[in-house]
Design a protein around this motif. Sequence first.
Motif, short mmCIF file in Angstrom:
data_model
loop_
_atom_site.label_atom_id
_atom_site.label_comp_id
_atom_site.label_asym_id
_atom_site.label_seq_id
_atom_site.Cartn_x
_atom_site.Cartn_y
_atom_site.Cartn_z
N ASP A 274 0.87 -1.18 0.00
CA ASP A 274 0.00 0.00 0.00
C ASP A 274 0.91 1.23 0.00
O ASP A 274 1.53 1.55 1.01
N ASP A 275 0.97 1.90 -1.13
CA ASP A 275 1.93 3.00 -1.32
C ASP A 275 1.28 4.35 -1.07
O ASP A 275 1.55 5.32 -1.77
N TYR A 276 0.42 4.42 -0.05
CA TYR A 276 -0.29 5.68 0.24
C TYR A 276 0.73 6.74 0.70
O TYR A 276 1.77 6.43 1.27
N ASP A 277 0.42 8.00 0.46
CA ASP A 277 1.29 9.12 0.85
C ASP A 277 2.68 9.02 0.24
O ASP A 277 3.62 9.64 0.75
N CYS A 278 2.84 8.25 -0.83
CA CYS A 278 4.19 8.01 -1.37
C CYS A 278 4.84 9.28 -1.91
O CYS A 278 6.07 9.39 -1.94
N HIS A 279 4.04 10.27 -2.34
CA HIS A 279 4.61 11.50 -2.92
C HIS A 279 4.89 12.56 -1.87
O HIS A 279 5.67 13.48 -2.13
N LEU A 280 4.25 12.46 -0.72
CA LEU A 280 4.33 13.52 0.26
C LEU A 280 5.50 13.30 1.21
O LEU A 280 5.34 13.03 2.40
N LEU A 281 6.71 13.42 0.66
CA LEU A 281 7.94 13.29 1.43
C LEU A 281 8.64 14.65 1.43
O LEU A 281 8.77 15.29 0.38
N TYR A 282 9.09 15.10 2.61
CA TYR A 282 9.55 16.47 2.76
C TYR A 282 11.07 16.62 2.87
O TYR A 282 11.66 17.44 2.20
N ASP A 283 11.71 15.83 3.70
CA ASP A 283 13.15 16.00 3.94
C ASP A 283 13.97 14.83 3.42
O ASP A 283 15.18 14.78 3.63
N VAL A 284 13.32 13.89 2.78
CA VAL A 284 14.03 12.71 2.27
C VAL A 284 13.55 12.45 0.84
O VAL A 284 12.47 12.86 0.45
N LYS A 285 14.37 11.76 0.09
CA LYS A 285 14.01 11.40 -1.28
C LYS A 285 13.16 10.14 -1.27
O LYS A 285 13.45 9.19 -0.54
N PRO A 286 12.06 10.11 -2.05
CA PRO A 286 11.22 8.91 -2.06
C PRO A 286 11.98 7.67 -2.51
O PRO A 286 12.71 7.71 -3.50
N ALA A 287 11.82 6.59 -1.76
CA ALA A 287 12.41 5.32 -2.17
C ALA A 287 11.53 4.69 -3.25
O ALA A 287 10.31 4.85 -3.22
N PRO A 288 12.12 4.00 -4.23
CA PRO A 288 11.30 3.35 -5.25
C PRO A 288 10.34 2.34 -4.62
O PRO A 288 10.58 1.81 -3.53
N ALA A 289 9.24 2.09 -5.30
CA ALA A 289 8.27 1.12 -4.79
C ALA A 289 8.86 -0.28 -4.78
O ALA A 289 9.73 -0.62 -5.59
N LEU A 290 8.38 -1.08 -3.85
CA LEU A 290 8.79 -2.49 -3.80
C LEU A 290 8.48 -3.20 -5.11
O LEU A 290 9.22 -4.08 -5.54
N GLN A 291 7.38 -2.82 -5.73
CA GLN A 291 6.92 -3.51 -6.93
C GLN A 291 7.98 -3.54 -8.02
O GLN A 291 8.14 -4.54 -8.74
N GLY A 292 8.77 -2.45 -8.14
CA GLY A 292 9.78 -2.40 -9.17
C GLY A 292 10.91 -3.39 -8.96
O GLY A 292 11.61 -3.74 -9.90
N LEU A 293 11.05 -3.85 -7.70
CA LEU A 293 12.09 -4.83 -7.39
C LEU A 293 11.63 -6.26 -7.62
O LEU A 293 12.46 -7.15 -7.84
N ALA A 294 10.32 -6.49 -7.55
CA ALA A 294 9.79 -7.85 -7.71
C ALA A 294 8.37 -7.79 -8.26
O ALA A 294 7.40 -8.05 -7.54
N PRO A 295 8.21 -7.46 -9.54
CA PRO A 295 6.87 -7.28 -10.11
C PRO A 295 5.98 -8.52 -10.02
O PRO A 295 4.75 -8.39 -9.97
N ASP A 296 6.59 -9.70 -10.01
CA ASP A 296 5.79 -10.92 -9.97
C ASP A 296 5.41 -11.34 -8.56
O ASP A 296 4.64 -12.29 -8.37
N LYS A 297 5.91 -10.62 -7.53
CA LYS A 297 5.62 -10.97 -6.15
C LYS A 297 4.90 -9.87 -5.37
O LYS A 297 4.55 -10.07 -4.20
N VAL A 298 4.69 -8.74 -6.01
CA VAL A 298 4.09 -7.61 -5.31
C VAL A 298 2.78 -7.20 -5.96
O VAL A 298 2.71 -7.01 -7.18
#
Length: 463
Positions: A274-298
């Motif tokens: 559940d990638d809610y609030d994924c864009h609303l990061l203020y002092d840190v850079k957003p980490a890539p979604a888990l899905q991009g690391l394992a598309p067949d498992k996420v």
Amino acid sequence: MYLLDAKSKKPLYQQLYQQMRTKILSGELSAQTKLPSSRRLATELHISRNTVDTTYQQLLSEGYIVGKSRSGYYVETLPNTKFSAYADNVPDTPPSQSQPDGILYDFRYGNLSPQTFPFPQWQRLTNLCLRQDKEQFLNYSNFMGEPGLRNELVKYLHEYRDVRCTADQILITSGTIHCLMIICQLLRTVANTIAMEDPGFTAAHSTFTNYGFQVPLIPVNSHGLNVKALRTTTAQAVYVTPSHQFPTGRIMSITRRLQLIDWAYEQEALIIEDDYDCHLLYDVKPAPALQGLAPDKVIYIGSFSKILSPSLRVAYAVLPKNLVRHLQQTTKNYACSVPLLIQKPLERFLQENLFESHLRKMLRQFKKKREILLRALQEHFGDTVTISGVNAGLHILLHLNQPVSSRNLVAKAAQAGVYIHGDNLWVESSPGTTARVLLGFGAIANEDIDPAVRLLRQAWLEL
């Protein structure tokens, strides 16, 4: 005797209806009791006859009273149930939607202020769709969602979240919970246990248990979900919020993300991200979604609730390809749950690259609100509170170092005129020793933050 408050926000007919319903359910108005005529009751209560007529029609439609020709209305004979004993305690609306009287400041989680929504752009895009897409508005839409919107989401998700998918893998739904309900239907033939974070999102926990899954709670620490603890369970799936853990606000470390993916491959299990609030990061850079690391498992879930509006009811799931085939077989005769009048403007909103400028505007506004809130908490509370989740999202988790329950804090805040949420929004196996409440800052005005925090201090520390 009926007591009506003309100053209340609740309509007079609704006040009268609720009081009459309570009297009927409690037995105070016994079966076959004749009710006074609408003219007589209106005169006694100094209200309009239309108000009484509306009340009687509501009671009649719900079966509490019956009408007899040329005689009037009588109380219906109802079966004896335990419900009648609790009639006075039945809430008028769900707790998450109702607001107590006397509230001056609103720190509710999930709400947004009107200034955040791009009304002129949305109106223009809606009118454009009504002119150019007339034929589509007269047909049922594909269950997976409009192809144009799903194509735009592919580009959007790849650019902003490093999600790898095709349009055929995207399912448009009317909210995150709707996503979870569909996922439960897909998984219930291959799984009986779905683990989730501890503490974690109450609505997700309720959805899983309502579909009959066992839901072991897995502890969360500063790095995210404890994968070692997860390995001790028999879970075939796990629900996580890695980009902004709810409610703590922690961000899952890359080491923990890789450990979680290893678990999924080793156990032939699935991760529900559940990638809610994924864009609303203020002092840190957003980490890539888990899905991009394992598309067949996420199974990836996203939503526009916090970045546009919760009332749009637009969420989406990116499904592994094997689940897509299963879903298409079982839903081939269904239509999409999101109206075309919402999907088409959103498609154009993404297509015209309006999302990026809107996101920048939102981040500026919310970062400023967050800074004002943190400054006010430091000034008025100092070391008496501990704050979590300051780097992302539209809420912070406030720990008050006092021997008091979260429920008491919420009640005292409401008495002082401040609306907040306590631990009813999350589930946890072992509640901590300090009281914790959520302060959502999405809807409150900047100038109201300091006086609201000052009232909280008076309510909590100066009694």
